[in-house]
Design an enzyme around this catalytic site. Structure first.
Site, short mmCIF file in Angstrom:
data_model
loop_
_atom_site.label_atom_id
_atom_site.label_comp_id
_atom_site.label_asym_id
_atom_site.label_seq_id
_atom_site.Cartn_x
_atom_site.Cartn_y
_atom_site.Cartn_z
N ALA A 13 -85.32 95.99 7.80
CA ALA A 13 -86.35 95.07 7.52
C ALA A 13 -87.74 96.00 7.10
CB ALA A 13 -86.79 94.31 8.48
N CYS A 38 -78.75 91.29 14.79
CA CYS A 38 -80.12 91.45 15.01
C CYS A 38 -80.43 91.26 16.20
CB CYS A 38 -80.89 90.62 13.96
SG CYS A 38 -82.61 90.74 13.68
N ASN A 76 -71.67 102.49 14.12
CA ASN A 76 -73.48 102.61 13.80
C ASN A 76 -73.76 102.75 15.20
OD1 ASN A 76 -75.70 100.00 13.60
ND2 ASN A 76 -76.19 102.17 12.48
N GLY A 107 -78.79 104.02 10.06
CA GLY A 107 -79.96 102.93 10.22
C GLY A 107 -81.23 103.95 10.25
#
Length: 398
Positions: A40, A123, A227, A251
């Site tokens: 985001a 999330c 990840n 990320g």
């Protein structure tokens, strides 16, 4: 990979190399098995361009909510926009209602707005989980299955591969990742990505790569992506060697370091060159990032306001004085930014380890915000069904 005279590369000890086959996402062959994770306020079109210029892979948009997309919210439509030269246009969707998610996928497919769609089930932020979304959602097996079915059905109409990104579960007592991965596979997803943390961990502690390896073993017939804690090319190599994944998802490690994708490209190409930018290159990249953000938002003030949060990441480890750092964090215009950057010692070389390692706030473990009674059963009760029908709030980008 773009390497210019002012983008020096330096060798690192041999051994940090890996030859990994191309990643297959449905009909698409991704030569470099690296995916930029949706973040985001970070992975907008401007930042994706900077990253793409260093290495190959899949560069995913910020998360967009299904309802906002179906309603054609202007900011959501901006979020899913791509540059004409983005070879594989990738969009990440979030939603808690199967019909709305299906409608959003249908819009993307029918209007040819993406070549790949990812669904967010990872999330951990409260505004998402307290409505049963994100990392909380896979606990409700019937809801998770319904969303996967709706999305894959619509994606298949346009032969658009659909993937999912998830966490291990809500906490160590409520793990869902193996079961969720099998449900997703059985309903036609092209790949599954796992962040090796629970929702309650947020970004704290160490990512559990053993869980990623376990998922890889449990799903031998589709690509599994790993990840968590990829701060360098060496980390990526170590994850692949330890887990056997088909690709990695990056990320926070690339925040303020778009050249990380050049390092990853090199590692997966089997070479040991790494980007070691001096302060001049960092300053040049910061200014260009601000220009691209201004273009993206079509507003100089918005672009400069957005670049502010990147400053600490770009200059991590570089000897930049506190006064200039403070001014950069409040920069109002491109002209002021240029003046501040010109005050730096642009002959300063790469500072080494001080510029590497973890980026962004890890935070601490925290109890996940959930709807009342969420953990009491794996199925939706009537109250939860009513809540879900009203829960598609506009949290695009979050």
């Amino acid at each position: 990979m773009t390497v210019t005279a002012d983008s020096p590369v330096s060798p690192v000890p041999s051994g940090a190399k890996l030859e990994l086959p191309p990643l297959q996402l449905g009909k698409h062959t991704v030569q470099t098995p690296v995916i930029l994770a949706p973040m985001a306020g970070i992975t907008n079109k401007a930042f994706r361009r900077l990253c793409r210029e260093y290495g190959g892979g899949v560069y995913v948009t910020e998360m967009v909510t299904s309802r906002a997309l179906v309603e054609r919210n202007p900011e959501s439509m901006r979020i899913i926009s791509h540059d004409p030269d983005e070879e594989l246009r990738s969009v990440q969707l979030y939603g808690v209602d199967p019909k709305t998610v299906g409608a959003a996928v249908r819009l993307i497919v029918e209007e040819d707005r993406a070549d790949h769609i990812d669904l967010n089930f990872g999330c951990p932020v409260p505004k998402v989980t307290r409505k049963g979304g994100g990392a909380a959602l896979p606990w409700k097996t019937d809801l998770f299955t319904a969303i996967i079915k709706a999305a894959t059905t619509e994606a298949a109409r346009g032969d658009v591969p659909l993937t999912i990104k998830m966490r291990k579960g809500i906490n160590e007592d409520h793990l869902t990742y193996i079961e969720s991965g099998k449900i997703a596979r059985d309903h036609g997803v092209a790949a599954v990505a796992l962040h090796g943390r629970t929702a309650s961990q947020y970004y704290s502690g160490k990512a559990d790569w053993d869980s990623i390896a376990k998922l890889r073993e449990s799903l031998p017939d589709i690509p599994v992506l790993g990840n968590g804690d990829i701060w360098s090319a060496e980390d990526a190599v170590a994850m692949v060697q330890q887990t056997g994944v088909d690709g990695i998802v990056v990320g926070r490690g690339c925040m303020g370091r778009p050249w990380l994708f050049g390092d990853l490209q090199a590692a997966f190409d089997g070479t040991d060159t790494r980007f070691k930018p001096g302060l001049a290159k960092v300053a040049e990249t910061v200014y260009r990032h601000a220009e691209l953000l201004t273009e993206y938002f079509e507003d100089e003030f918005k672009g400069l306001r957005d670049i502010r949060k990147h400053m600490a990441w770009y200059f991590k480890g570089y000897p930049v004085g506190g006064d200039i750092r403070s001014a950069l964090a409040q920069v109002p215009t491109l002209e002021v930014l240029r003046g501040l950057l010109d005050q730096l010692d642009l002959d300063m070389p790469y500072p080494g380890k001080d510029a590497e390692g973890q980026r962004g706030r890890a935070g601490s473990p925290k109890k996940t915000h959930l709807p009342d009674g969420w953990l009491s059963t794996r199925d939706l009760n009537e109250n939860h069904k009513a809540m879900i029908s009203a829960a598609e709030l506009d949290v695009s980008g979050g």
